[in-house]
Design an enzyme around this catalytic site. Structure first.
Site, PDB file in Angstrom:
ATOM      1  N   GLY A  65       0.744  -1.267   0.186  1.00  0.00           N
ATOM      2  CA  GLY A  65       0.041   0.008   0.148  1.00  0.00           C
ATOM      3  C   GLY A  65       0.779   1.337  -0.077  1.00  0.00           C
ATOM      4  O   GLY A  65       1.954   1.285   0.478  1.00  0.00           O
ATOM      5  N   GLY A 102       1.562   5.280   1.067  1.00  0.00           N
ATOM      6  CA  GLY A 102       1.550   5.720   2.451  1.00  0.00           C
ATOM      7  C   GLY A 102       3.054   5.469   3.103  1.00  0.00           C
ATOM      8  O   GLY A 102       3.055   5.967   4.587  1.00  0.00           O
ATOM      9  N   HIS A 103       3.841   4.403   2.739  1.00  0.00           N
ATOM     10  CA  HIS A 103       4.968   4.005   3.345  1.00  0.00           C
ATOM     11  C   HIS A 103       6.088   4.413   2.585  1.00  0.00           C
ATOM     12  O   HIS A 103       7.269   4.110   2.893  1.00  0.00           O
ATOM     13  CB  HIS A 103       4.958   2.536   3.126  1.00  0.00           C
ATOM     14  CG  HIS A 103       3.722   1.790   3.909  1.00  0.00           C
ATOM     15  ND1 HIS A 103       3.303   2.228   5.266  1.00  0.00           N
ATOM     16  CD2 HIS A 103       2.773   0.945   3.401  1.00  0.00           C
ATOM     17  CE1 HIS A 103       2.419   1.566   5.514  1.00  0.00           C
ATOM     18  NE2 HIS A 103       2.021   0.560   4.560  1.00  0.00           N
ATOM     19  N   LYS A 155       5.397  -8.292   2.478  1.00  0.00           N
ATOM     20  CA  LYS A 155       5.143  -8.101   4.014  1.00  0.00           C
ATOM     21  C   LYS A 155       3.903  -8.717   4.204  1.00  0.00           C
ATOM     22  O   LYS A 155       2.702  -8.827   3.655  1.00  0.00           O
ATOM     23  CB  LYS A 155       4.725  -6.513   4.078  1.00  0.00           C
ATOM     24  CG  LYS A 155       6.197  -5.609   3.496  1.00  0.00           C
ATOM     25  CD  LYS A 155       6.026  -4.094   3.895  1.00  0.00           C
ATOM     26  CE  LYS A 155       5.037  -3.488   3.638  1.00  0.00           C
ATOM     27  NZ  LYS A 155       4.816  -3.477   2.070  1.00  0.00           N
ATOM     28  N   ASP A 215      -1.865  -8.401   0.990  1.00  0.00           N
ATOM     29  CA  ASP A 215      -0.592  -8.481   0.365  1.00  0.00           C
ATOM     30  C   ASP A 215      -0.302 -10.109   0.093  1.00  0.00           C
ATOM     31  O   ASP A 215       0.042 -10.424  -1.136  1.00  0.00           O
ATOM     32  CB  ASP A 215       0.612  -7.809   1.137  1.00  0.00           C
ATOM     33  CG  ASP A 215       0.517  -6.392   1.057  1.00  0.00           C
ATOM     34  OD1 ASP A 215      -0.537  -5.920   0.726  1.00  0.00           O
ATOM     35  OD2 ASP A 215       1.528  -5.936   1.462  1.00  0.00           O
ATOM     36  N   HIS A 239       0.314   1.101   9.703  1.00  0.00           N
ATOM     37  CA  HIS A 239      -0.976   1.228   9.137  1.00  0.00           C
ATOM     38  C   HIS A 239      -1.822   2.189  10.290  1.00  0.00           C
ATOM     39  O   HIS A 239      -3.129   2.347   9.956  1.00  0.00           O
ATOM     40  CB  HIS A 239      -1.858   0.143   8.363  1.00  0.00           C
ATOM     41  CG  HIS A 239      -1.067  -0.432   7.429  1.00  0.00           C
ATOM     42  ND1 HIS A 239      -0.414  -1.745   7.822  1.00  0.00           N
ATOM     43  CD2 HIS A 239      -0.676  -0.478   6.001  1.00  0.00           C
ATOM     44  CE1 HIS A 239       0.348  -2.281   6.763  1.00  0.00           C
ATOM     45  NE2 HIS A 239      -0.180  -1.454   5.847  1.00  0.00           N
TER      46      HIS A 239
END
Length: 368
Positions: free
Chosen positions: A55, A57-58, A106, A111, A220
C-alpha cells in the site's frame, strides 16, 4: 489538523507515482495501467528479478528502492491497501530475469493473497517464482495472533541483501533461502507519540495525550496493545532494544550464526520524525547495544517505511550471518538508498527496455 495536499480530480497514488517517475526518470519507468514501476537498469550479473510492493503511504518503500543492487519492479496499492494481483503480475512479468523472479511480500492478509495469486499466474506462464515473506514486528509476535507477525522495516534489509545477492548471480532458490534466513534473523518494534492524519478527515487516526506513547504501533496506524506513559528517551530506547533483542531467535553471536559479526541497525522514521530526532535515537540504540556487548556492524537512519505522517520511529535489528555484511555494503543505486563499495555496479538496460518492451515515458501525465 489539515487535509493532505491532493488534486481534487485525480487519484492521489497514481498522481504521486507519475511525479516520482518524472523526478527519477533516469532510474525508473512508469507503467500506469495496471500501475507499477520498473528499474531502467540492472546489474550485468543479475539473472533473477526482484519485485515487491504494498500500500501507498509507506514511501519511500518500495518505489524508492528501485534500481541496481535493489528491486527491479514495484507495485504500489492505494493508501494502506494491497496492490491488485494484476499489478504484481505485470511487474513480475516485466522484471523476471532468465532464472525467474522473487517476490518480497510483507505479512498482511491482502498482500499475501494478491502476491500469491500473481505468483501462481506467473508460474502458469512458465516463469520460475520464489516468495519471501517478511514478518519482523515484535508487537504482533503472539500465539493468539493467527495472522502472525506483521512485516515492517526489516523489509528494507531483506531487499538490500537480496539485491546484492541477485547481482552476484544468485538464482531463485538461493535468494529465497537467503531471504528466509534474513527475515528469521530480524525483528522490529515501533513507537509513536502522534497518529498519522486520516486522509479522509484531516484528523489524527487515534488520540494520544501529550505524555503518552503508543508502544508497538503498526505502520498502518494499528493500535498497540497498550498506551504507555512517555519515559525519557534513553529509557524508551533501552526498553525497545531489550524487547527486540529478546525476540531474535538467538542472541547475536550465538546459534544465529552471527559470531563476531554483530547486528545491522535500522532506525526508521514513521513519517513526521526529524532526522535530528532519528540520529539521537541511533546514538541511544548504539549505547544500549554496547552495554549488552553487541557490536553495530552497519546502520541505516532515516525515513524508509513511513506511516503517512505519524510521529514516531521503529528500531530494527538483524543478527548477521557470515557474508551478509558484504551484501549490505555492496553498491546500489536508487532514489532512496544508494552507496556501497567504490565505483558502483556495472549495469545494463533492464530486459523490458528492448524492442517492444519500452513502457510509456516517465514524464507522461497520469490521471487516476
Amino acid at each position: 489538523m489539515a487535509a493532505p495536499f491532493a488534486h481534487p480530480e485525480h487519484e492521489p497514488v497514481a498522481r504521486a507515482a507519475a511525479g516520482f517517475a518524472r523526478t527519477h526518470a533516469d532510474l525508473v519507468a512508469l507503467r500506469p495501467e495496471p500501475l507499477h514501476l520498473l528499474a531502467r537498469t540492472r546489474h550485468a550479473g543479475r539473472r533473477t528479478g526482484l519485485v515487491s510492493g504494498g500500500g501507498a503511504g509507506h514511501e519511500p518503500l518500495h518505489v524508492g528502492l528501485l534500481g541496481p543492487g535493489l528491486l527491479d519492479g514495484a507495485a504500489p496499492g492505494m493508501v494502506f491497501t494491497s496492490p491488485h494481483n494484476r499489478q504484481v503480475l505485470e511487474a513480475g512479468r516485466a522484471a523476471a530475469g532468465p532464472d525467474g523472479v522473487v517476490l518480497v511480500v510483507k505479512n498482511y492478509t491482502g498482500d499475501v493473497i494478491n502476491f500469491r495469486i500473481a505468483a501462481e499466474r506467473l508460474r502458469l506462464e512458465g516463469v520460475r517464482v520464489g516468495e519471501v515473506l517478511v514478518d519482523d514486528d515484535v508487537a504482533t509476535d503472539s500465539a493468539d495472533n493467527a495472522a502472525g507477525r506483521r512485516g515492517t522495516a526489516a523489509t528494507v534489509v531483506v531487499e538490500k541483501l537480496l539485491g546484492a545477492a541477485a547481482d552476484a548471480g544468485a538464482d531463485v532458490d538461493a535468494l529465497v533461502d537467503l531471504g528466509t534466513r534474513v527475515v528469521a534473523a530480524s525483528r522490529s518494534l515501533a513507537v509513536a507519540s502522534r497518529a498519522q492524519t486520516d486522509p479522509a478527515t484531516g484528523e489524527p487516526a487515534f488520540a494520544l495525550g501529550p505524555h503518552e506513547l503508543e508502544l508497538g504501533v503498526g505502520i498502518h496506524g494499528e493500535r498497540a496493545e497498550r498506551t504507555v506513559a512517555r519515559p525519557p528517551l534513553p529509557e524508551l530506547v533501552e526498553q525497545l532494544v531489550g524487547q527486540v533483542l529478546a525476540a531474535l531467535p538467538a542472541e547475536p553471536g550465538e546459534a544465529s550464526g552471527a559470531a563476531g559479526d554483530g547486528v545491522l541497525v535500522v532506525v526508521n522514521g514513521l513519517g513526521a520524525t526529524t532526522q535530528l530526532e532519528l540520529y539521537a535515537v541511533m546514538e541511544e540504540v548504539t549505547e544500549a547495544l554496547d552495554r549488552r556487548g553487541v557490536a553495530v556492524a552497519g546502520a541505516l537512519v532515516g525515513t524508509y517505511v513511513a506511516a503517512l505522517d505519524m510521529h514516531g520511529f521503529s528500531v530494527t535489528l538483524t543478527a548477521l550471518e557470515e557474508g551478509w555484511l558484504d551484501l549490505w555494503r555492496a553498491p546500489s543505486s536508487s532514489a532512496a538508498l544508494s552507496g556501497g563499495g567504490p565505483g558502483g555496479p556495472e549495469v545494463v538496460p533492464a530486459p523490458w527496455s528492448g524492442a517492444g518492451g519500452e513502457p510509456p515515458a516517465a514524464a507522461a501525465p497520469v490521471d487516476g
